[in-house]
Design a protein around this motif. Sequence first.
Motif, short mmCIF file in Angstrom:
data_model
loop_
_atom_site.label_atom_id
_atom_site.label_comp_id
_atom_site.label_asym_id
_atom_site.label_seq_id
_atom_site.Cartn_x
_atom_site.Cartn_y
_atom_site.Cartn_z
N UNK A 42 0.81 -1.21 0.00
CA UNK A 42 0.00 0.00 0.00
C UNK A 42 0.84 1.26 0.00
N UNK A 43 2.08 1.16 -0.51
CA UNK A 43 2.99 2.30 -0.48
C UNK A 43 2.77 3.24 -1.67
N UNK A 44 2.65 4.51 -1.34
CA UNK A 44 2.48 5.57 -2.32
C UNK A 44 3.67 6.53 -2.19
N UNK A 45 3.94 7.35 -3.22
CA UNK A 45 5.04 8.31 -3.13
C UNK A 45 4.81 9.33 -2.02
N UNK A 46 5.85 9.63 -1.28
CA UNK A 46 5.80 10.68 -0.27
C UNK A 46 6.03 12.02 -0.94
N UNK A 58 5.84 5.24 0.89
CA UNK A 58 5.50 4.79 2.23
C UNK A 58 4.01 4.53 2.36
N UNK A 59 3.66 3.78 3.39
CA UNK A 59 2.26 3.48 3.67
C UNK A 59 1.96 3.81 5.13
N UNK A 60 1.10 4.79 5.37
CA UNK A 60 0.71 5.06 6.75
C UNK A 60 -0.10 3.91 7.36
N UNK A 84 7.94 1.19 10.39
CA UNK A 84 7.76 2.33 11.28
C UNK A 84 7.98 3.66 10.59
N UNK A 85 7.36 3.84 9.42
CA UNK A 85 7.46 5.12 8.71
C UNK A 85 6.93 6.23 9.59
N UNK A 86 5.77 6.02 10.17
CA UNK A 86 5.20 6.98 11.12
C UNK A 86 4.92 6.22 12.41
N UNK A 87 5.42 6.72 13.50
CA UNK A 87 5.17 6.08 14.78
C UNK A 87 4.66 7.11 15.76
N UNK A 88 4.02 6.66 16.79
CA UNK A 88 3.55 7.55 17.85
C UNK A 88 2.33 8.36 17.47
N UNK A 89 2.17 9.55 18.05
CA UNK A 89 0.98 10.36 17.86
C UNK A 89 0.72 10.74 16.40
N UNK A 90 1.78 11.00 15.61
CA UNK A 90 1.57 11.38 14.22
C UNK A 90 0.86 10.27 13.46
#
Length: 96
Positions: A42-46, A58-60, A84-90
Amino acid sequence: MKRIVFSLLTVGTMMSTATAAMANDVCMPGAELKASLIDWYGEEPVAAPNKAQQQIRASPRTGTWTKVHFSEDGIACVLAQGDDWLVGPARDALLA
């Protein structure tokens, strides 16, 4: 003389190991790689590719990311990948 032979053997072994490591790169036609990253992860261009023709995809949803190099001949190669492209609150805010 023994030192020279030993040095040559060591250098030859190191070169063959480096060649084997480079042979493990994942390269394929760019369109095929893009489709695979979308289908599998499910990765799309950032962002658009930079001057070096490299792009982060990346894939959120899955948290995976892949750094891809696109060559002039239409071939794309994976340079790096991870989790872990995005971790935590984001990530939590984006998923909400």
